[in-house]
Design an enzyme around this catalytic site. Sequence first.
Site, PDB file in Angstrom:
ATOM      1  N   ARG A 126       0.810  -1.237   0.000  1.00 28.74           N
ATOM      2  CA  ARG A 126       0.000   0.000   0.000  1.00 28.74           C
ATOM      3  C   ARG A 126       0.836   1.277   0.000  1.00 28.74           C
ATOM      4  NH1 ARG A 126      -2.928  -3.218   3.637  1.00 28.74           N
ATOM      5  NH2 ARG A 126      -4.744  -4.130   2.642  1.00 28.74           N
ATOM      6  N   LYS A 148       2.885  11.318 -11.733  1.00 30.65           N
ATOM      7  CA  LYS A 148       1.984  10.443 -12.498  1.00 30.65           C
ATOM      8  C   LYS A 148       2.707   9.122 -12.719  1.00 30.65           C
ATOM      9  CE  LYS A 148      -1.078  13.412 -15.153  1.00 30.65           C
ATOM     10  NZ  LYS A 148      -1.467  13.853 -16.507  1.00 30.65           N
ATOM     11  N   GLU A 190       8.841  17.185 -25.641  1.00 33.90           N
ATOM     12  CA  GLU A 190       8.206  17.660 -24.396  1.00 33.90           C
ATOM     13  C   GLU A 190       8.748  19.043 -24.009  1.00 33.90           C
ATOM     14  OE1 GLU A 190       5.664  16.024 -23.323  1.00 33.90           O
ATOM     15  OE2 GLU A 190       5.975  13.848 -23.380  1.00 33.90           O
ATOM     16  N   LYS A 232       6.927  22.667 -15.237  1.00 32.74           N
ATOM     17  CA  LYS A 232       6.101  21.541 -14.797  1.00 32.74           C
ATOM     18  C   LYS A 232       5.802  21.639 -13.306  1.00 32.74           C
ATOM     19  CE  LYS A 232       4.932  16.798 -15.086  1.00 32.74           C
ATOM     20  NZ  LYS A 232       5.035  15.512 -15.743  1.00 32.74           N
ATOM     21  N   GLU A 242      -4.647  17.001 -11.466  1.00 34.03           N
ATOM     22  CA  GLU A 242      -5.261  17.323 -12.761  1.00 34.03           C
ATOM     23  C   GLU A 242      -6.754  17.631 -12.653  1.00 34.03           C
ATOM     24  OE1 GLU A 242      -3.369  15.388 -16.124  1.00 34.03           O
ATOM     25  OE2 GLU A 242      -5.270  15.419 -17.170  1.00 34.03           O
ATOM     26  N   ARG A 246      -3.456  21.255 -14.925  1.00 31.60           N
ATOM     27  CA  ARG A 246      -2.441  20.265 -15.307  1.00 31.60           C
ATOM     28  C   ARG A 246      -2.751  19.608 -16.654  1.00 31.60           C
ATOM     29  NH1 ARG A 246       0.753  15.787 -11.589  1.00 31.60           N
ATOM     30  NH2 ARG A 246       1.916  14.915 -13.334  1.00 31.60           N
ATOM     31  N   ASN A 250      -0.947  18.065 -21.412  1.00 22.79           N
ATOM     32  CA  ASN A 250      -1.274  17.034 -22.398  1.00 22.79           C
ATOM     33  C   ASN A 250      -1.383  17.583 -23.808  1.00 22.79           C
ATOM     34  OD1 ASN A 250      -1.440  14.596 -20.892  1.00 22.79           O
ATOM     35  ND2 ASN A 250      -3.222  15.468 -19.876  1.00 22.79           N
ATOM     36  N   HIS A 253      -1.113  15.287 -26.754  1.00 24.45           N
ATOM     37  CA  HIS A 253      -1.100  13.910 -26.257  1.00 24.45           C
ATOM     38  C   HIS A 253      -2.339  13.100 -26.641  1.00 24.45           C
ATOM     39  CE1 HIS A 253       2.372  15.330 -24.122  1.00 24.45           C
ATOM     40  NE2 HIS A 253       2.532  14.212 -23.449  1.00 24.45           N
ATOM     41  N   HIS A 257      -1.164   9.847 -28.066  1.00 22.47           N
ATOM     42  CA  HIS A 257      -1.452   8.553 -27.426  1.00 22.47           C
ATOM     43  C   HIS A 257      -2.201   7.631 -28.383  1.00 22.47           C
ATOM     44  CE1 HIS A 257      -1.112  10.159 -23.009  1.00 22.47           C
ATOM     45  NE2 HIS A 257       0.057   9.911 -23.544  1.00 22.47           N
ATOM     46  N   HIS A 270       7.105   7.762 -27.754  1.00 24.76           N
ATOM     47  CA  HIS A 270       6.139   8.685 -27.157  1.00 24.76           C
ATOM     48  C   HIS A 270       6.404  10.124 -27.630  1.00 24.76           C
ATOM     49  CE1 HIS A 270       3.461  10.502 -24.234  1.00 24.76           C
ATOM     50  NE2 HIS A 270       4.455  11.257 -23.812  1.00 24.76           N
TER      51      HIS A 270
END
Length: 369
Positions: A126, A148, A190, A232, A242, A246, A250, A253, A257, A270
């Site tokens: 956990r 993330k 990026e 960032k 987000e 935030r 993206n 993206h 993606h 990517h």
Amino acid sequence: MTETLPTAPALIVDLGDRSYPIYIGAGLLDQPELILRHVAAEHLVIVTNTTVSPLYGEALQARLGEFKLTDLVVLPDGEAYKSLDTLNTIFDALIETRADRQVTLIALGGGVIGDITGFAAACYQRGVPFIQIPTTLLSQVDSSVGGKTGVNHPRAKNMIGAFYQPRCVVADIDTLNTLPDRELSAGLAEIIKYGLLWDVDFLDWIEANLPKLRARDPAALHHAITRSCAIKADIVNQDEREGGLRALLNLGHTFGHAIEAGMGYGSWLHGEAVGAGMCMAADLSHRMGWLNAADLARVQRIVTAAGLPTRSPSALPLDTLRQLMDSDKKVQNGKLRLVLLHGLGTAVVTDKATEADLLATLRSTQATA
Ligand code: NAD
Ligand code: GLY
């Protein structure tokens, strides 16, 4: 090249009791104390891959091993292994090495290793601490910062994961000397993203310094990494999970993606998919009257100069690309939301693009066979 240890971090991600430093510099992997100052545990597990292990993993294990019990878990290399199956092999290894709740995981590699190791740390017992040691340009400017973590679903990128912050980020610029040119360009995508969405002065600087960045000039890389991480961190500090702001990170993206998933993970890098995706977002912004023709052309020029594609692959049918875009995490109540440009340096999240404009962009930005 080695310089003296920077005792002060370059930046702090400011998240209350989950705040952490980002160290940026040359020769940092030769300074085990820098990492150890963020470790309370007696047991460390470095997670890396078959490419990075012989370059940096085994040496780091030896250095840290002088101070702590240090195990090394070596995963297969590639985006295709950012999966639940590979995650399970990390858990197998942790149980095998009798890692208890006091263990600290160290992610040593690019964004794939950082994302999957962070997610393993979030889940194992956990939650156990972890450290990010990014070794690609992309991971030094983006994926190692902000918490993330996660893995891919075969049909949707990064669909399974958690927000889970590292204890520190150690970006050793020297590691970029062994990075293939194609991967360096992927990282530039990026960096360009931050200029486009947040800081037009930085975009000007990037445009002027792309030749130096591609030649791996250490001062240029240091500035690009530091400014990217600062942008960032600024955004993550305001919107860690987000809720709104935030999502701007993206940019490109949703298109990117879909290209990655549609082509099969690992076929397009990517950063390559993000490069083309930013040009597609710019094209749609232009269609909506938000970006003028000169700025659209400038975006395409900068992405090209970084060594990145500006168009989606001819091999990916447009109806498949369009369908895959609907698996994006920004979809709300079944409605697609995209990050688009309102001029250079300003981005917005919007559901205002019409299907007709979107399809026109997809058609006009596909590469010809
Ligand atoms: P990657 O992790 O696949 O690394 C690229 C390649 O470079 C790999 O083959 C790797 O083994 C190799 N490599 C790594 N360091 C090296 C070095 N110093 N020298 C030589 N080779 C080296 O890819 P990436 O571009 O670093 O990361 C992409 C991943 O990051 C994607 O999965 C993407 O979804 C994720 N990402 C996550 C976030 C986030 O916020 N968590 C942000 C952006 C991207
Ligand atoms: N790379 C997108 C984000 O961290 O939010």
